[in-house]
Design an enzyme around this catalytic site. Structure first.
Site, PDB file in Angstrom:
ATOM      1  N   GLU A  62       8.892 -11.781   6.001  1.00  0.00           N
ATOM      2  CA  GLU A  62       8.451 -12.468   7.203  1.00  0.00           C
ATOM      3  C   GLU A  62       7.974 -13.876   6.879  1.00  0.00           C
ATOM      4  OE1 GLU A  62       6.829  -8.198   7.730  1.00  0.00           O
ATOM      5  OE2 GLU A  62       7.648  -9.426   6.146  1.00  0.00           O
ATOM      6  N   ARG A  76       0.818  -1.190   0.000  1.00  0.00           N
ATOM      7  CA  ARG A  76       0.000   0.000   0.000  1.00  0.00           C
ATOM      8  C   ARG A  76       0.861   1.253   0.000  1.00  0.00           C
ATOM      9  NH1 ARG A  76      -2.655  -2.072   5.226  1.00  0.00           N
ATOM     10  NH2 ARG A  76      -0.451  -2.394   5.440  1.00  0.00           N
TER      11      ARG A  76
END
Length: 181
Positions: free
Chosen positions: A105, A68
């Site tokens: 991650e 985003r």
């Protein structure tokens, strides 16, 4: 910085527990993007910070992976009267590119930038919506260093402090508007 303006932005970030996997608390900026007053306030705050911190910036570089951050970089660059340089997922940019692999991650990824995106010595601020472990931001920094850009700062809306991503940026200045523990 006005506490009221910052609160307006913070109030539009919504937590989603156990997304994208159990144990993760996701910070969603979708309500912030839907609220034109809050979104304008966000861009105002980031613009104020950059104008106060740097007399000259040539480009905003934004991470456009599935991020985003891509929604924040162009309006911020427009406000500052400068260009925007995309950093994308591998295979999404035409022409000669530089690329770098990095760890996420939840796996591995690769980012790239067009080889002629910036000239050596041009001053760049890298913008993203969130800093977690720092893998994506470090990869974007590596790409801009390869192009010999001067990275003035890495700028994010949200920093997840427990993941210590800002520590991986080494000597590159870092600024986050909102921090979560």
């Amino acid at each position: 910085m006005s506490d009221e303006r910052l609160r307006r932005v913070r109030d539009r970030v919504r937590p989603f527990p156990d997304f994208p996997e159990p144990g993760v608390l996701f910070r969603d900026i979708s309500p912030l993007l839907k609220d034109p007053v809050a979104f304008r306030t966000l861009i105002d705050l980031l613009e104020d910070h950059l104008r106060a911190s740097f007399p000259k910036i040539d480009f905003i570089a934004g991470e456009c992976l599935d991020s985003r951050g891509f929604l924040i970089g162009p309006p911020l660059a427009q406000r500052l009267g400068i260009g925007f340089v995309p950093v994308r997922k591998k295979g999404k940019l035409p022409g000669p590119t530089e690329s770098v692999s990095y760890s996420l991650e939840y796996g591995k990824a690769e980012l790239e930038i067009q080889s002629d995106a910036v000239e050596p010595g041009q001053k760049v601020v890298i913008v993203d919506d969130l800093l977690a472990t720092g893998g994506t931001m470090c990869a974007a920094c590596e790409l801009l260093k390869r192009l010999k850009a001067e990275i003035l700062e890495c700028l994010v809306v949200i920093e997840l402090k427990p993941l210590k991503g800002s520590g991986k940026l080494n000597s590159i200045p870092f600024y986050s508007l909102l921090q979560y523990d």
